[in-house]
Design an enzyme around this catalytic site. Structure first.
Site, PDB file in Angstrom:
ATOM      1  CG  HIS A   1     -11.649  32.540 -50.244  1.00 57.20           C
ATOM      2  ND1 HIS A   1     -12.584  33.019 -51.139  1.00 57.20           N
ATOM      3  CD2 HIS A   1     -10.582  32.153 -50.984  1.00 57.20           C
ATOM      4  CE1 HIS A   1     -12.090  32.915 -52.371  1.00 57.20           C
ATOM      5  NE2 HIS A   1     -10.879  32.383 -52.303  1.00 57.20           N
TER       6      HIS A   1
ATOM      7  N   GLY B   1     -11.048  34.108 -60.422  1.00 60.95           N
ATOM      8  CA  GLY B   1     -11.928  33.392 -61.347  1.00 60.95           C
ATOM      9  C   GLY B   1     -12.278  34.179 -62.595  1.00 60.95           C
TER      10      GLY B   1
ATOM     11  CB  SER C   1      -6.589  34.725 -62.826  1.00 63.23           C
ATOM     12  OG  SER C   1      -7.984  34.935 -62.779  1.00 63.23           O
TER      13      SER C   1
ATOM     14  CD  GLU D   1     -14.804  32.135 -53.930  1.00 62.72           C
ATOM     15  OE1 GLU D   1     -14.704  31.005 -53.426  1.00 62.72           O
ATOM     16  OE2 GLU D   1     -14.213  32.472 -54.973  1.00 62.72           O
TER      17      GLU D   1
ATOM     18  CE  LYS E   1     -11.906  29.684 -55.306  1.00 62.95           C
ATOM     19  NZ  LYS E   1     -12.116  30.926 -56.021  1.00 62.95           N
TER      20      LYS E   1
ATOM     21  CD  GLU F   1      -7.212  34.236 -52.886  1.00 62.69           C
ATOM     22  OE1 GLU F   1      -6.673  33.318 -53.519  1.00 62.69           O
ATOM     23  OE2 GLU F   1      -8.391  34.171 -52.491  1.00 62.69           O
TER      24      GLU F   1
ATOM     25  CG  ASN G   1      -9.798  27.573 -52.258  1.00 65.69           C
ATOM     26  OD1 ASN G   1     -10.509  26.625 -51.909  1.00 65.69           O
ATOM     27  ND2 ASN G   1     -10.207  28.834 -52.166  1.00 65.69           N
TER      28      ASN G   1
HETATM   29  O1  LIG Z   1      -9.926  32.332 -54.952  1.00 60.26           O
HETATM   30  C1  LIG Z   1      -8.878  31.862 -55.367  1.00 60.26           C
HETATM   31  C2  LIG Z   1      -8.044  30.985 -54.523  1.00 60.26           C
HETATM   32  O2  LIG Z   1      -8.449  31.029 -53.196  1.00 60.26           O
HETATM   33  C3  LIG Z   1      -8.403  32.145 -56.746  1.00 60.26           C
HETATM   34  O3  LIG Z   1      -9.233  31.494 -57.641  1.00 60.26           O
HETATM   35  P1  LIG Z   1      -8.808  31.411 -59.202  1.00 60.26           P
HETATM   36  O4  LIG Z   1      -7.389  30.884 -59.225  1.00 60.26           O
HETATM   37  O5  LIG Z   1      -9.794  30.483 -59.806  1.00 60.26           O
HETATM   38  O6  LIG Z   1      -8.871  32.810 -59.734  1.00 60.26           O
END
Ligand SMILES: O=C(CO)COP(=O)(O)O
Length: 241
Positions: free
Chosen positions: A96, A171, A204, A98, A11, A165, A9
């Protein structure tokens, strides 16, 4: 049979030029992927077309990071199923954390977006997961079950992927222990009608923890943020042992 799916992803990262540069490196680093593994890149809308052309004939599939529930209409800033299908997109991330946190996504809109993805033959990757506060308060299971209940109303579970997740692991470099992710994913599976839904872990995921994550019996893949941006690290993740 549960399919293994490793998805990046991206982003809001990478211009078209950067995406092409990534692909060159990634393709060289990638081992022959086994038949039961889907490798997916969920890229920004602006790079989907160039990626679609570059990936033509390759085993790597393309994913979007969102999809609107209507096929067309006055929805400024949104992208619809037919628009994604036309350019060769196969997967769409839906719900997601976010999107839920910053853009007002609710279980109801997530449910509508899931239906739209399926209506157009796209495989939605539904994201669920708890905050640190919810985990500390012992509300992990209740929160995830409530998300699943709202998100999956009248959803066909044949063409569906779920990503667990935990928000506190996204992150942050703080990965959920593989055994704990396995436990929660097992609980998610116990709530589904179709036991063959693939369930990924996200949060992560890195080259140095992917092998342990993929060794867990309930975990069918990974949804990878930061570590999917670098060709070598994402290739190492896809080439997990
Ligand atoms: O949100 C994520 C994947 O959709 C995970 O992000 P990270 O791998 O950067 O922690």
């Amino acid at each position: 049979m549960r399919k293994k799916i490793i998805a990046g992803n991206w982003k809001m990262f990478k211009t078209q030029a950067e995406a092409q540069e990534f692909l060159q490196g990634f393709m060289t680093e990638l081992d022959e992927t086994p038949d039961d593994l889907d490798t997916v890149l969920c890229v920004p809308f602006t790079t989907l077309w160039v990626m679609s052309k570059s990936l033509h004939g390759s085993r790597i599939k393309l994913g979007a990071q969102n999809i609107h529930w209507e096929d067309s209409g006055a929805y400024t800033g949104e992208i619809s199923g037919p628009m994604l299908v036309e350019i060769g997109v196969r997967y769409a991330i839906v719900g997601h954390s976010e999107r839920r946190e910053y853009f007002g996504e609710t279980d109801e809109t997530v449910n509508r977006r899931l239906k739209a993805a399926q209506r157009h033959g796209l495989t939605p990757i539904l994201c669920v997961g708890e905050t640190k506060q919810q985990r500390d308060a012992g509300e992990t299971e209740a929160h995830i079950f409530s998300q699943l209940e709202g998100d999956l109303v009248d959803i066909d579970q044949k063409n569906l992927v779920i990503a667990y997740e935990p928000i506190w692991a996204i992150g942050t470099g703080e990965t959920c222990e593989a055994e704990e992710a396995n436990r929660v994913i097992g609980l998610i599976r116990s709530k589904l009608k179709n036991p063959d839904v693939s369930i990924q872990y996200g949060g992560s995921v890195k080259p140095d923890n992917i092998d342990e994550i993929m060794a867990q019996p309930e975990i069918d893949g990974a949804l990878v943020g930061g570590a999917s941006l670098k060709p070598e690290s994402f290739a190492r993740i896809v080439n997990y042992q």
